[in-house]
Enzyme design. Structure first.
Site, PDB file in Angstrom:
ATOM      1  N   CYS A 311       0.771  -1.243   0.000  1.00  0.00           N
ATOM      2  CA  CYS A 311       0.000   0.000   0.000  1.00  0.00           C
ATOM      3  C   CYS A 311       0.808   1.303   0.000  1.00  0.00           C
ATOM      4  CB  CYS A 311      -1.039  -0.004   1.111  1.00  0.00           C
ATOM      5  SG  CYS A 311      -0.377  -0.386   2.737  1.00  0.00           S
ATOM      6  N   ARG A 341      10.771  -9.582  -1.315  1.00  0.00           N
ATOM      7  CA  ARG A 341      11.454  -9.477  -0.023  1.00  0.00           C
ATOM      8  C   ARG A 341      12.631 -10.433  -0.013  1.00  0.00           C
ATOM      9  NH1 ARG A 341       6.645  -9.099   4.565  1.00  0.00           N
ATOM     10  NH2 ARG A 341       5.566  -7.380   3.518  1.00  0.00           N
ATOM     11  N   GLU A 343      14.230 -12.885   1.775  1.00  0.00           N
ATOM     12  CA  GLU A 343      13.906 -13.700   2.942  1.00  0.00           C
ATOM     13  C   GLU A 343      15.105 -14.527   3.406  1.00  0.00           C
ATOM     14  OE1 GLU A 343      11.235 -13.626   4.788  1.00  0.00           O
ATOM     15  OE2 GLU A 343       9.586 -12.860   3.560  1.00  0.00           O
ATOM     16  N   ARG A 352       7.130 -19.231   1.609  1.00  0.00           N
ATOM     17  CA  ARG A 352       8.025 -18.107   1.924  1.00  0.00           C
ATOM     18  C   ARG A 352       9.006 -17.957   0.770  1.00  0.00           C
ATOM     19  NH1 ARG A 352       8.713 -15.180   6.249  1.00  0.00           N
ATOM     20  NH2 ARG A 352       7.571 -16.673   7.518  1.00  0.00           N
ATOM     21  N   GLU A 360      -3.880  -6.553  -2.590  1.00  0.00           N
ATOM     22  CA  GLU A 360      -3.885  -5.628  -1.458  1.00  0.00           C
ATOM     23  C   GLU A 360      -5.181  -4.840  -1.486  1.00  0.00           C
ATOM     24  OE1 GLU A 360      -1.696  -5.305   0.934  1.00  0.00           O
ATOM     25  OE2 GLU A 360      -1.835  -3.269   1.729  1.00  0.00           O
ATOM     26  N   ASP A 421      -3.797 -11.224  12.223  1.00  0.00           N
ATOM     27  CA  ASP A 421      -3.255 -12.215  11.288  1.00  0.00           C
ATOM     28  C   ASP A 421      -4.244 -13.354  11.135  1.00  0.00           C
ATOM     29  OD1 ASP A 421      -0.867 -10.983  10.792  1.00  0.00           O
ATOM     30  OD2 ASP A 421       0.380 -12.423  11.885  1.00  0.00           O
ATOM     31  N   GLU A 434       0.831 -17.936   8.632  1.00  0.00           N
ATOM     32  CA  GLU A 434       0.143 -16.650   8.410  1.00  0.00           C
ATOM     33  C   GLU A 434      -0.134 -16.536   6.923  1.00  0.00           C
ATOM     34  OE1 GLU A 434       2.436 -13.139   9.514  1.00  0.00           O
ATOM     35  OE2 GLU A 434       1.344 -11.966   8.017  1.00  0.00           O
ATOM     36  N   ASN A 437      -3.560 -10.891   6.389  1.00  0.00           N
ATOM     37  CA  ASN A 437      -3.878 -10.101   7.572  1.00  0.00           C
ATOM     38  C   ASN A 437      -4.855  -8.985   7.239  1.00  0.00           C
ATOM     39  OD1 ASN A 437      -2.352  -8.053   6.383  1.00  0.00           O
ATOM     40  ND2 ASN A 437      -0.497  -8.699   7.440  1.00  0.00           N
ATOM     41  N   CYS A 463      -5.781  -1.712   5.727  1.00  0.00           N
ATOM     42  CA  CYS A 463      -5.390  -2.497   4.564  1.00  0.00           C
ATOM     43  C   CYS A 463      -5.363  -3.975   4.918  1.00  0.00           C
ATOM     44  CB  CYS A 463      -4.046  -2.054   4.002  1.00  0.00           C
ATOM     45  SG  CYS A 463      -2.653  -2.370   5.075  1.00  0.00           S
ATOM     46  N   ARG A 470       0.446 -17.977  -0.197  1.00  0.00           N
ATOM     47  CA  ARG A 470       0.102 -18.482   1.136  1.00  0.00           C
ATOM     48  C   ARG A 470      -1.284 -19.123   1.157  1.00  0.00           C
ATOM     49  NH1 ARG A 470       3.404 -15.777   5.441  1.00  0.00           N
ATOM     50  NH2 ARG A 470       5.466 -15.742   4.458  1.00  0.00           N
TER      51      ARG A 470
HETATM   52  P1  ATP Z   1       5.784 -13.660   7.967  1.00  0.00           P
HETATM   53  O1  ATP Z   1       5.469 -13.418   9.410  1.00  0.00           O
HETATM   54  O2  ATP Z   1       5.353 -15.000   7.492  1.00  0.00           O
HETATM   55  O3  ATP Z   1       7.196 -13.309   7.598  1.00  0.00           O
HETATM   56  P2  ATP Z   1       4.913 -11.052   7.392  1.00  0.00           P
HETATM   57  O4  ATP Z   1       4.230 -10.770   8.685  1.00  0.00           O
HETATM   58  O5  ATP Z   1       6.295 -10.564   7.178  1.00  0.00           O
HETATM   59  O6  ATP Z   1       4.879 -12.635   7.109  1.00  0.00           O
HETATM   60  P3  ATP Z   1       3.260  -9.117   6.103  1.00  0.00           P
HETATM   61  O7  ATP Z   1       4.281  -8.068   6.065  1.00  0.00           O
HETATM   62  O8  ATP Z   1       2.200  -9.052   7.140  1.00  0.00           O
HETATM   63  O9  ATP Z   1       3.996 -10.557   6.182  1.00  0.00           O
HETATM   64  O10 ATP Z   1       2.633  -9.227   4.639  1.00  0.00           O
HETATM   65  C1  ATP Z   1       1.248  -9.498   4.413  1.00  0.00           C
HETATM   66  C2  ATP Z   1       1.024 -10.803   3.701  1.00  0.00           C
HETATM   67  O11 ATP Z   1       1.923 -10.937   2.586  1.00  0.00           O
HETATM   68  C3  ATP Z   1       1.316 -12.031   4.547  1.00  0.00           C
HETATM   69  O12 ATP Z   1       0.229 -12.322   5.402  1.00  0.00           O
HETATM   70  C4  ATP Z   1       1.504 -13.082   3.462  1.00  0.00           C
HETATM   71  O13 ATP Z   1       0.260 -13.498   2.945  1.00  0.00           O
HETATM   72  C5  ATP Z   1       2.233 -12.309   2.387  1.00  0.00           C
HETATM   73  N1  ATP Z   1       3.698 -12.525   2.471  1.00  0.00           N
HETATM   74  C6  ATP Z   1       4.585 -11.831   3.209  1.00  0.00           C
HETATM   75  N2  ATP Z   1       5.839 -12.286   3.037  1.00  0.00           N
HETATM   76  C7  ATP Z   1       5.739 -13.297   2.139  1.00  0.00           C
HETATM   77  C8  ATP Z   1       6.686 -14.174   1.538  1.00  0.00           C
HETATM   78  N3  ATP Z   1       7.989 -14.064   1.797  1.00  0.00           N
HETATM   79  N4  ATP Z   1       6.246 -15.109   0.664  1.00  0.00           N
HETATM   80  C9  ATP Z   1       4.934 -15.216   0.367  1.00  0.00           C
HETATM   81  N5  ATP Z   1       3.992 -14.415   0.897  1.00  0.00           N
HETATM   82  C10 ATP Z   1       4.372 -13.460   1.777  1.00  0.00           C
HETATM   83 ZN    ZN Z   2      -0.988  -2.490   3.369  1.00  0.00          ZN
HETATM   84 MG    MG Z   3       4.142 -12.168  10.402  1.00  0.00          MG
HETATM   85 MG    MG Z   4       2.257 -10.061   8.988  1.00  0.00          MG
HETATM   86 MG    MG Z   5       8.093 -11.578   7.083  1.00  0.00          MG
END
Ligand code: ATP
Ligand code: ZN
Ligand code: MG
Ligand code: MG
Ligand code: MG
Length: 504
Positions: A311, A341, A343, A352, A360, A421, A434, A437, A463, A470
């Site tokens: 967002c 990201r 990771e 992941r 979004e 979440d 997760e 959210n 948002c 996921r």
């Molecule tokens: P996690 O705790 O698993 O690392 P996050 O809390 O970092 O996730 P958010 O920043 O809340 O993730 O992002 C919102 C959504 O984006 C998550 O709920 C998930 O559906 C998706 N998402 C985030 N990171 C990833 C990733 N590395 N791979 C796939 N989907 C992702």
């Molecule tokens: Zn957002």
């Molecule tokens: Mg998380």
């Molecule tokens: Mg999260």
């Molecule tokens: Mg994360």
């Protein structure tokens, strides 16, 4: 015990401080201590906690001041209040203030400050521990003091202290809802079986998949459910948000405070003049290798990074605007591209990854409208997961995502603001994932991007990030890869699985 600030500074004037001018300075000092520094300070604040000029003297054209304070009219604020007071006084003697030179600035933070809570910034010249407090000597210019650098350092220490305290503990997590248990019909790892069936293959880059038609058919079926059951009934309208995010956006969104370890950074060429790049291309033509180190020297930036949270790059659309009452609440969504990201070693299956696909959903309006939209989304999601996808899932109140992404811990200050979440049970690893959210972000974004409402009411936003990888990982982990075992809402949308590749 309270926080203490002390500054010693030289005020350089355009001419000598003669004895009669010194008398004028003396009375300005008295007025500052008794009246000016007390403005805005609560009446019950103890004297020793309020900024005070504790020493001063004049030498030639320089007035040297020492100001000490507790939390009220902090020494550096007092310095600039004094500047405002003294300038017209000495102006009457035809003296102008040329410069303020800071000789020494210290802040003493009470209580235990662990080493890891001391920020690593160039401003900190020396750290001295006295029993249960720590004294920092800061290398600040007058401009830094006026820019409130010491206040930001103090706030950062508080945040780091809290994070250090929190360190060992699990993230904040409070169960809100738990679905019924579902029969265990599948115990495999869905990514492995998708690979075996040719539904996807590894991309050339880390944490990246090439999704074959079968996987995409399932993605699109789930996306269709999102659109038909959630987005359209709640009146969200599609937009396209940028997927490259410059620093200006992350400065306003707060991401500049924390996401550095996970950014995919973006740089641009110093010039697009082909002659500037010719030797690079020639090197590749001769060696077959891309000379990455030499390319790095010819880039500007990084100028920002690839979409991290989806967002923030929306907000420049409304930045600086006042929204008409009758267009609220605004409800939009974006599904126009990937999020990225780094990771690191955490990459796992499709759940992941470094490159992922997310819808979004974003809304803004008054506080009531924002909370109401979040509540309606929660209801719609619950119906989808319980009745249509028949998932075993739960939801929990966690540290708000915008706090987590700024490196903060704990909970939001207001009960209406925060992140919930949604997690799904993964039988193959006996763990919870997760998968999306929903957040009410309060006035954080409207404030950061200066967005107002016609009525003058506070503007809030929310948002919700729906991660397609996921959702798919959760769904397949519980239901398996045989479409016959899937709920009707999915079977109907997937239809016949396309099989178009045959490898020999
Ligand atoms: P996690 O705790 O698993 O690392 P996050 O809390 O970092 O996730 P958010 O920043 O809340 O993730 O992002 C919102 C959504 O984006 C998550 O709920 C998930 O559906 C998706 N998402 C985030 N990171 C990833 C990733 N590395 N791979 C796939 N989907 C992702
Ligand atoms: Zn957002
Ligand atoms: Mg998380
Ligand atoms: Mg999260
Ligand atoms: Mg994360």
């Amino acid at each position: 015990m309270f926080i203490r600030f002390a500054v010693t500074a030289d005020l350089h004037f355009s001419g000598s401080i003669t004895p009669d001018i010194a008398l004028a300075v003396e009375s300005a000092v008295a007025e500052a201590n008794e009246v000016v520094f007390r403005r805005g300070v609560p009446a019950d604040a103890p004297d020793e906690q309020i900024g005070r000029i504790t020493e001063w003297h004049a030498d030639g054209s320089v007035v040297t001041l020492r100001i000490e304070s507790g939390p009220y009219t902090r020494a550096h604020d007092a310095l600039f209040r004094f500047r405002k007071l003294i300038a017209p006084v000495l102006g009457r003697h035809r003296l102008g203030l040329r410069e303020i030179a800071v000789r020494r600035f210290t802040v003493t933070v009470p209580g235990h400050v662990p080493d890891e809570a001391v920020p690593k910034v160039p401003f900190i010249r020396e750290v001295v521990r006295h029993g249960e407090s720590v004294e920092l000597e800061l290398a600040c210019t007058a401009a830094d003091l006026e820019d409130r650098v010491p206040d930001r350092i103090v706030r950062l220490i508080e945040e780091k202290k809290e994070a250090a305290l929190f360190g060992g503990k699990a993230e904040h997590w409070e169960l809100v809802y738990e679905s019924q248990k579902r029969p265990r019909i599948y115990a495999g790892n869905p990514t492995e079986e998708m690979l075996a069936r040719g539904w996807l293959r590894h991309g050339a880059s880390r944490g990246q998949w090439i999704y074959a038609p079968q996987a995409v058919r399932l993605f699109r079926a789930l996306e269709e459910i999102v659109v038909e059951e959630i987005i359209r009934p709640l009146g969200f309208v599609e937009m396209i948000f940028p997927k490259f995010v410059p620093w200006e956006v992350w400065i306003r969104s707060g991401h500049a405070k924390g996401v550095y370890p996970e950014i995919y950074y973006v740089s641009t060429p110093k010039t697009r003049d082909p002659a500037y790049w010719e030797d690079i291309a020639d090197t590749f033509k001769v060696t077959g290798e891309v000379p990455v180190d030499r390319i790095r020297d010819r880039l500007d930036g990084p100028i920002g990074g690839m979409c991290y949270a989806q967002c923030p790059p929306f907000w420049p659309f409304v930045q600086g605007e006042t929204l008409a009452n009758d267009c609220l609440p605004i409800r939009v969504f974006d599904r126009s591209g990937t999020s990225h990201r780094y990771e690191s070693g955490g990459i796992h299956g499709i759940e992941r990854v470094d490159e992922f696909h997310r819808i979004e959903v974003l809304w803004l309006g008054t506080a009531d409208q924002t909370v109401e939209t979040a509540d309606r989304l929660h209801e719609a999601y619950r119906r989808v997961f319980d009745d249509l996808l028949e998932l075993e899932w739960r939801s929990a109140k966690v540290t708000p995502w915008f706090m987590a992404q700024e490196g903060l811990v704990g909970e939001s200050a207001s009960a209406d603001i925060g992140t919930r979440d949604y997690e799904a049970y993964l039988p193959y690893s006996d763990s919870w994932l997760e998968f999306q959210n929903v957040s009410v972000n309060g006035d954080k974004y409207p404030k950061g991007f200066t967005v107002k409402i016609q009525s003058g009411a506070d503007c809030w936003s929310g948002c919700s990030g729906i991660g397609l990888e996921r959702w798919t990982a959760a769904f397949l982990a519980q239901k398996g890869l045989e479409p016959a075992a899937w709920p009707e809402a999915v079977i109907r949308r997937v239809g016949e699985m396309p099989e178009i590749f045959r490898f020999l």
